[in-house]
Design a protein around this motif. Structure first.
Motif, PDB file in Angstrom:
ATOM      1  N   MET B  22     -58.536-149.166  14.666  1.00  0.00           N
ATOM      2  CA  MET B  22     -58.557-150.637  15.222  1.00  0.00           C
ATOM      3  C   MET B  22     -57.528-150.483  16.409  1.00  0.00           C
ATOM      4  O   MET B  22     -57.816-150.979  17.420  1.00  0.00           O
ATOM      5  CB  MET B  22     -58.103-151.568  14.342  1.00  0.00           C
ATOM      6  N   TYR B  26     -57.530-151.390  20.741  1.00  0.00           N
ATOM      7  CA  TYR B  26     -56.903-152.356  21.496  1.00  0.00           C
ATOM      8  C   TYR B  26     -56.301-151.478  22.637  1.00  0.00           C
ATOM      9  O   TYR B  26     -56.092-152.121  23.644  1.00  0.00           O
ATOM     10  CB  TYR B  26     -55.699-152.880  20.556  1.00  0.00           C
ATOM     11  N   TYR B  37     -50.052-152.442  20.624  1.00  0.00           N
ATOM     12  CA  TYR B  37     -50.403-153.407  19.675  1.00  0.00           C
ATOM     13  C   TYR B  37     -49.496-154.392  19.105  1.00  0.00           C
ATOM     14  O   TYR B  37     -49.719-155.462  18.932  1.00  0.00           O
ATOM     15  CB  TYR B  37     -51.653-152.680  18.614  1.00  0.00           C
ATOM     16  N   PRO B  38     -48.522-153.700  18.353  1.00  0.00           N
ATOM     17  CA  PRO B  38     -47.338-154.537  17.745  1.00  0.00           C
ATOM     18  C   PRO B  38     -46.560-155.195  18.861  1.00  0.00           C
ATOM     19  O   PRO B  38     -46.423-156.510  18.398  1.00  0.00           O
ATOM     20  CB  PRO B  38     -46.280-153.043  17.550  1.00  0.00           C
ATOM     21  N   TYR B  40     -48.024-156.766  21.227  1.00  0.00           N
ATOM     22  CA  TYR B  40     -49.232-157.963  21.576  1.00  0.00           C
ATOM     23  C   TYR B  40     -49.069-158.784  20.326  1.00  0.00           C
ATOM     24  O   TYR B  40     -49.222-159.981  20.539  1.00  0.00           O
ATOM     25  CB  TYR B  40     -50.460-157.129  21.596  1.00  0.00           C
ATOM     26  N   LEU B  41     -48.777-158.286  19.018  1.00  0.00           N
ATOM     27  CA  LEU B  41     -48.852-159.219  18.030  1.00  0.00           C
ATOM     28  C   LEU B  41     -47.581-160.217  18.080  1.00  0.00           C
ATOM     29  O   LEU B  41     -47.628-161.342  17.777  1.00  0.00           O
ATOM     30  CB  LEU B  41     -48.618-158.299  16.698  1.00  0.00           C
ATOM     31  N   ARG B  44     -48.629-162.528  20.484  1.00  0.00           N
ATOM     32  CA  ARG B  44     -49.582-163.780  20.024  1.00  0.00           C
ATOM     33  C   ARG B  44     -48.717-164.665  19.299  1.00  0.00           C
ATOM     34  O   ARG B  44     -49.024-166.026  19.284  1.00  0.00           O
ATOM     35  CB  ARG B  44     -50.414-162.957  18.934  1.00  0.00           C
ATOM     36  N   LEU B 111     -59.760-161.035  23.949  1.00  0.00           N
ATOM     37  CA  LEU B 111     -60.121-159.633  23.629  1.00  0.00           C
ATOM     38  C   LEU B 111     -61.040-159.580  22.560  1.00  0.00           C
ATOM     39  O   LEU B 111     -61.621-158.571  22.286  1.00  0.00           O
ATOM     40  CB  LEU B 111     -58.934-158.895  23.116  1.00  0.00           C
ATOM     41  N   THR B 112     -61.643-160.786  21.905  1.00  0.00           N
ATOM     42  CA  THR B 112     -62.489-160.683  20.886  1.00  0.00           C
ATOM     43  C   THR B 112     -63.740-159.740  21.147  1.00  0.00           C
ATOM     44  O   THR B 112     -64.376-159.092  20.569  1.00  0.00           O
ATOM     45  CB  THR B 112     -62.863-162.263  20.739  1.00  0.00           C
ATOM     46  N   GLN B 113     -64.508-160.352  22.300  1.00  0.00           N
ATOM     47  CA  GLN B 113     -65.632-159.747  22.615  1.00  0.00           C
ATOM     48  C   GLN B 113     -65.590-158.165  22.690  1.00  0.00           C
ATOM     49  O   GLN B 113     -66.517-157.425  22.380  1.00  0.00           O
ATOM     50  CB  GLN B 113     -66.226-160.252  24.050  1.00  0.00           C
ATOM     51  N   LEU B 115     -63.814-156.151  21.678  1.00  0.00           N
ATOM     52  CA  LEU B 115     -63.279-155.639  20.222  1.00  0.00           C
ATOM     53  C   LEU B 115     -64.676-155.464  19.154  1.00  0.00           C
ATOM     54  O   LEU B 115     -65.015-154.705  18.741  1.00  0.00           O
ATOM     55  CB  LEU B 115     -62.259-156.150  19.605  1.00  0.00           C
ATOM     56  N   LEU B 116     -65.271-156.635  19.249  1.00  0.00           N
ATOM     57  CA  LEU B 116     -66.197-156.952  18.098  1.00  0.00           C
ATOM     58  C   LEU B 116     -67.499-156.163  18.446  1.00  0.00           C
ATOM     59  O   LEU B 116     -68.258-155.648  17.473  1.00  0.00           O
ATOM     60  CB  LEU B 116     -66.628-158.475  18.080  1.00  0.00           C
ATOM     61  N   SER B 118     -67.445-153.467  19.385  1.00  0.00           N
ATOM     62  CA  SER B 118     -67.271-151.840  19.063  1.00  0.00           C
ATOM     63  C   SER B 118     -67.435-151.575  17.441  1.00  0.00           C
ATOM     64  O   SER B 118     -67.329-150.814  17.047  1.00  0.00           O
ATOM     65  CB  SER B 118     -65.814-151.489  19.479  1.00  0.00           C
ATOM     66  N   VAL B 119     -67.447-152.704  16.698  1.00  0.00           N
ATOM     67  CA  VAL B 119     -67.387-152.550  15.545  1.00  0.00           C
ATOM     68  C   VAL B 119     -68.904-152.956  14.824  1.00  0.00           C
ATOM     69  O   VAL B 119     -69.779-153.869  15.236  1.00  0.00           O
ATOM     70  CB  VAL B 119     -66.657-153.474  14.752  1.00  0.00           C
ATOM     71  N   LEU B 126     -67.721-159.182   8.520  1.00  0.00           N
ATOM     72  CA  LEU B 126     -66.485-159.630   8.838  1.00  0.00           C
ATOM     73  C   LEU B 126     -65.855-160.567   8.204  1.00  0.00           C
ATOM     74  O   LEU B 126     -64.356-160.425   7.890  1.00  0.00           O
ATOM     75  CB  LEU B 126     -66.531-159.986  10.398  1.00  0.00           C
TER      76      LEU B 126
END
Lengths: 149, 149
Positions: B22, B26, B37-38, B40-41, B44, B111-113, B115-116, B118-119, B126
């Motif tokens: 994951m 990102y 990523y941390p 970014y968290l 957020r 970032l949703t689009q 990312l999703l 790719s899964v 989900l």
DNA sequence: CAGAAATCGGTTGCGCACAACTTAATCGTG
DNA sequence: CACGATTAAGTTGTGCGCAACCGATTTCTG
């Protein structure tokens, strides 16, 4: 289109937090043996599959040599394994357990019970979770000719 | 008793691998902004909740000061936030976004689009995964008097 | 066969995570 | 008020995790 804009972010954070929480459950069980969770994973592969190259170990655990080289060096320093250049292919390095490394398997024993009693999920939920994670870990199958593996 | 002796170990590795996979999704999205990523968290949380103490940030992200202090120092050096000792309680440090940090929210966008796609999971899966992870992250509810929070 | 390309493992550098410890401030209790 | 306990944040040390790069070896191609 997805409904919740923040859902993926939530899942990502939950994944991130759950993974860290999991290793912190392993820590008190592995610490007495002087092992970290990644080191324990390497030993599990060796216990299960026998001698393996650094390359295959990396494929199995999805870790590169930048992570594995120093980790293996530490396990070697602890006397749990040995590394030897491949006879046929001098580029490869074969990782093998020592007697000490083999014995460690019995010394550590089964961590299952201690772990599962800390998690608030039923058997069915654990099976569900596993299959979802396995599928999430698999990339979205690019249909190449003759590559069903 | 559990059926599969290795099931929990499997789940643990899948969790560990999925979490790393994951963050590697990102990475290409955050790298252009100079963020991890941390980091970014942390942003957020600040975008959503406004100024917050290091202590509360740690409770929210389940990270301690040993992780947050240097991380926040880097975000401060980038000009995204400021740190100031609490007026009432000199022990605490209040973290606040700068103008730059605020703007970053729009620059990064959704970032949703990315990312999703790719899964390999459906919406329902989900949602399932999230609820399982949320419950797994919650300790097995010790029934203390009046503590439903 | 020769040279280019690919592969393998290692090193370096950076940023987490976390345990253990330190310092400073606040709180609690006598 | 005094002083021990607690709390907040920071520092230090260790071990990942990964990008980027390197040297050695092997493989591919002309």
């Amino acid at each position: 289109m997805r409904e919740s804009a923040a859902l993926d972010e939530m899942i990502c954070f939950q994944l991130y937090a759950a993974s860290r929480a999991m290793t912190s459950l392993y820590r008190p069980l592995l610490d007495p043996h002087g092992l970290t969770y990644p080191q324990y994973l390497v030993l599990r592969v060796l216990w299960h599959d026998g001698p393996i190259t650094v390359r295959d170990l990396g494929r199995t655990l999805r870790l590169d040599s930048g992570t594995l080289s120093p980790l293996l060096k530490r396990l070697e320093a602890q006397g749990h394994l040995t590394r030897a250049r491949g006879a046929d292919d001098e580029r490869t390095v074969l990782v093998s357990l020592t007697e000490t490394g083999q014995r460690l398997r019995d010394e550590i024993g089964d961590l299952t019970q201690a772990l599962l009693c800390s998690v608030n999920l039923t058997d069915d939920e654990l099976i569900q979770l596993r299959s979802l994670l396995v599928r999430a870990n698999r990339p979205p199958a690019i249909p190449t000719k003759g590559d069903p593996a």
